[in-house]
Design an enzyme around this catalytic site. Structure first.
Site, PDB file in Angstrom:
ATOM      1  N   ASN A 151       6.232  64.102 -29.688  1.00  0.00           N
ATOM      2  CA  ASN A 151       5.625  64.480 -30.956  1.00  0.00           C
ATOM      3  C   ASN A 151       6.311  65.423 -31.484  1.00  0.00           C
ATOM      4  O   ASN A 151       6.549  65.652 -32.832  1.00  0.00           O
ATOM      5  CB  ASN A 151       4.322  64.352 -31.107  1.00  0.00           C
ATOM      6  CG  ASN A 151       3.790  65.265 -29.828  1.00  0.00           C
ATOM      7  OD1 ASN A 151       3.926  64.898 -28.949  1.00  0.00           O
ATOM      8  ND2 ASN A 151       3.050  66.131 -30.158  1.00  0.00           N
ATOM      9  N   HIS A 201      -2.723  55.783 -37.786  1.00  0.00           N
ATOM     10  CA  HIS A 201      -2.413  56.833 -38.997  1.00  0.00           C
ATOM     11  C   HIS A 201      -1.039  57.446 -38.780  1.00  0.00           C
ATOM     12  O   HIS A 201      -0.610  58.022 -39.860  1.00  0.00           O
ATOM     13  CB  HIS A 201      -3.636  57.949 -39.071  1.00  0.00           C
ATOM     14  CG  HIS A 201      -3.575  58.928 -37.961  1.00  0.00           C
ATOM     15  ND1 HIS A 201      -3.023  60.437 -38.129  1.00  0.00           N
ATOM     16  CD2 HIS A 201      -3.766  59.081 -36.598  1.00  0.00           C
ATOM     17  CE1 HIS A 201      -3.239  60.860 -36.992  1.00  0.00           C
ATOM     18  NE2 HIS A 201      -3.717  60.278 -36.132  1.00  0.00           N
ATOM     19  N   CYS A 325      -0.688  75.420 -31.093  1.00  0.00           N
ATOM     20  CA  CYS A 325      -1.230  74.000 -30.827  1.00  0.00           C
ATOM     21  C   CYS A 325      -2.498  73.628 -32.088  1.00  0.00           C
ATOM     22  O   CYS A 325      -2.425  74.532 -32.808  1.00  0.00           O
ATOM     23  CB  CYS A 325      -1.787  73.857 -29.558  1.00  0.00           C
ATOM     24  SG  CYS A 325      -3.447  74.562 -29.332  1.00  0.00           S
TER      25      CYS A 325
HETATM   26  N1  PLP Z   1      -0.001  61.113 -28.544  1.00  0.00           N
HETATM   27  C1  PLP Z   1       0.798  61.720 -29.335  1.00  0.00           C
HETATM   28  C2  PLP Z   1       2.114  61.435 -28.911  1.00  0.00           C
HETATM   29  C3  PLP Z   1       0.398  61.987 -30.692  1.00  0.00           C
HETATM   30  O1  PLP Z   1       1.696  62.608 -31.308  1.00  0.00           O
HETATM   31  C4  PLP Z   1      -0.898  62.069 -30.964  1.00  0.00           C
HETATM   32  C5  PLP Z   1      -1.156  62.617 -32.557  1.00  0.00           C
HETATM   33  O2  PLP Z   1      -0.590  63.495 -32.710  1.00  0.00           O
HETATM   34  C6  PLP Z   1      -1.753  61.400 -30.226  1.00  0.00           C
HETATM   35  C7  PLP Z   1      -1.571  60.891 -29.123  1.00  0.00           C
HETATM   36  C8  PLP Z   1      -3.072  61.467 -30.505  1.00  0.00           C
HETATM   37  O3  PLP Z   1      -3.477  60.265 -31.632  1.00  0.00           O
HETATM   38  P1  PLP Z   1      -4.688  60.181 -32.691  1.00  0.00           P
HETATM   39  O4  PLP Z   1      -4.496  61.331 -33.386  1.00  0.00           O
HETATM   40  O5  PLP Z   1      -4.844  58.748 -33.029  1.00  0.00           O
HETATM   41  O6  PLP Z   1      -5.955  60.382 -31.438  1.00  0.00           O
END
Ligand code: PLP
Length: 387
Positions: A151, A201, A325
Site C-alpha cells: 500500500n 472501498h 501511521c
Molecule cells: N490491507 C491493505 C494492503 C490495505 O491497504 C488496507 C487499507 O488501507 C487494508 C488491508 C484494510 O482494508 P479495509 O480498510 O477495508 O479494512
C-alpha cells in the site's frame, strides 16, 4: 479552492453507477437474504449476482467468496482462521516485514498467544525473495501470508513463485490483495493462493464491505459466530446494499482494468518525470521494481513529509506521508525502514496514489506547486544549507 485527490490507496470515490445500484436496495429491495419470502429472495438474488461479479474479478468460483466488513476483517479471518484450524499441525507462520497493519498486528497478536512468526525481510526495492520463504519453512509451518501489492510503495510480490513453494510444502498460503485488486489482473488460481483478501472501498465501491476468497476445501475457523451466514464461514446478516455496490465496482474494475490503468500509469509517469526535472535530490522508492501503476512513493531530501503533506493540503492537494501511521504517530513507516531507509529518510517521504478520475491538469498543478513548497521548506533546513 480546487481540490485534488491523490490518495487513492487510502480510499477512492464511489462511482455514480455504484451509488445508483445501491439506492433501491435501501428502500425497495430491503429484504433479509436469509428470509424465505419474496422480499428475502429478492435480496438473495442481489447477493448472488454480486458474488458472481466479485468472483469474476479474481477468477474464483462464487462459492469461494465470503462477504464480510472489509480488508481488515478478511485478513483476520484468513490468518486467525487458519491458525486456529491448523493448530494441531503446528504453530509457525511466515510473513513479511512490509505487511499492512491488518496482517502485521494480527500476527503479533498470535505471537502473544504462543504462535511463532518468521518475519521475512525485503530487498531495497521492497521485494520478498521466494527463496527466503522456502528457507523459513519448518515442519510445523501452517501458514504463509505475504501481501500481493504494498500500500505504501506499490511493489508487487512474486506470488506465483511463493504459491508454488507453499503448495509443494503443503502449507496454506494467504495474500492480502486489497491494493492489487482492480489495479492489476488477479487470478487466484494462477497465483496458487488458498486465501485472498479484497476490499470494496479501494476499487470505487462503498466502505465497510470486503471479501475473502477461501479456496474450496480450505477450512478457516469462523471468527464471528451466529446464524451461520455465508455458508457458516462468517455470521451476521449481509450488508446487502454495500455488497451490491461492491459487485458493481468489481464488474467495472474488471471491464475497465487495462484501459484505465494505462491512463493512470501515464499520469503517474508524468508526475514522476516532472518532479525529477524540477526538484533536485528527490528519489522514487522502488522505482525499478514491479509496482502498481497508480502509486508513487517519493523521498525528498531535506524536507519533512508531514510539512510537505500539510503544505500541499493548503494548496488543495491531498496526498499522504509514509512517516505516520493511521493513528497519527510519528513512528517512521515500517515499510520504508524495511527497505533500508533511515528514520530521517522515511520521514521525508510522500505517497501519491492516483485513480482513473485524475487528470493531466491535476498532475500539472502539483508540478507547479510542489517545487515551490520544497524550496520553502528547504530554506528552513540547516542541513540543506550545509549540504
Ligand atoms: N490491507 C491493505 C494492503 C490495505 O491497504 C488496507 C487499507 O488501507 C487494508 C488491508 C484494510 O482494508 P479495509 O480498510 O477495508 O479494512
Amino acid at each position: 479552492m480546487q481540490r485534488i485527490y491523490l490518495d487513492s490507496n487510502a480510499t477512492t470515490p464511489m462511482r455514480p453507477e455504484v451509488v445508483a445500484a445501491m439506492m433501491p436496495v435501501f428502500t425497495e429491495d430491503y429484504g433479509n437474504p436469509s428470509s424465505i419470502h419474496w422480499f428475502g429472495q429478492q435480496a438473495k438474488a442481489l447477493l448472488d449476482n454480486a458474488r458472481q461479479q466479485v468472483a469474476r474479478l479474481i477468477h474464483a468460483e462464487t462459492s469461494e467468496i465470503v462477504f464480510l466488513s472489509g480488508g481488515t476483517e478478511a485478513d483476520n479471518l484468513a490468518i486467525r482462521g487458519i491458525a486456529e484450524s491448523q493448530k494441531a499441525r503446528g504453530r509457525h507462520i511466515i510473513t513479511s516485514r512490509i505487511e499492512h497493519h491488518a496482517v502485521m498486528h494480527t500476527c503479533k497478536d498470535l505471537e502473544k498467544q504462543g504462535y511463532e512468526v518468521s518475519w521475512i525481510g525485503v530487498s531495497s526495492d521492497g521485494l520478498v525473495d521466494p527463496e527466503d520463504v522456502r528457507r523459513a519453512i519448518r515442519p510445523d509451518t501452517i501458514l504463509i501470508t505475504i501481501m500481493h501489492a504494498n500500500n505504501e510503495i506499490g511493489t508487487i510480490q512474486p506470488l506465483e513463485e511463493i504459491g508454488k513453494i507453499a503448495e509443494a510444502a503443503d502449507i496454506y498460503f494467504h495474500s492480502d490483495g486489497v491494493q492489487s485488486t482492480g489495479k492489476i489482473p488477479v487470478d487466484v488460481k494462477k497465483l496458487n493462493v488458498d486465501l485472498y483478501s479484497i476490499s470494496s472501498h479501494k476499487i470505487h465501491g462503498p466502505k465497510g464491505v470486503g471479501a475473502l476468497f477461501i479456496k474450496k476445501g480450505t477450512i478457516a475457523k469462523p471468527q464471528i459466530t451466529g446464524g451461520g451466514h455465508e455458508r457458516n464461514r462468517r455470521s451476521g446478516t449481509e450488508n446487502v446494499p454495500g455488497i451490491v455496490g461492491f459487485g458493481v465496482a468489481a464488474k467495472m474494475a474488471r471491464e475497465g482494468l487495462e484501459s484505465e490503468m494505462n491512463r493512470v500509469r501515464e499520469l503517474r509517469d508524468r508526475l514522476e518525470s516532472g518532479l525529477k526535472d524540477r526538484i533536485v535530490r528527490i528519489h522514487i522508492n522502488a522505482e525499478n521494481a514491479p509496482r502498481l501503476p497508480n502509486t508513487s512513493n517519493i523521498m525528498v531530501d531535506f524536507a519533512e513529509g508531514e510539512g510537505l503533506v500539510i503544505s500541499l493540503d493548503l494548496k488543495g492537494v491531498a496526498v499522504s506521508t509514509g512517516s505516520a501511521c493511521s493513528s497519527g504517530s510519528l513512528e517512521p513507516s515500517h515499510v520504508l525502514t524495511a527497505i533500508g531507509k533511515t528514520p530521517d529518510e522515511a520521514h521525508g517521504s510522500l505517497r501519491f496514489s492516483l485513480n482513473s478520475t485524475n487528470t493531466a491538469e491535476e498532475i500539472d498543478y502539483v508540478l507547479e506547486v510542489l517545487p515551490q513548497i520544497v524550496d520553502r521548506l528547504r530554506e528552513l533546513s540547516p542541513y540543506y544549507k550545509r549540504a
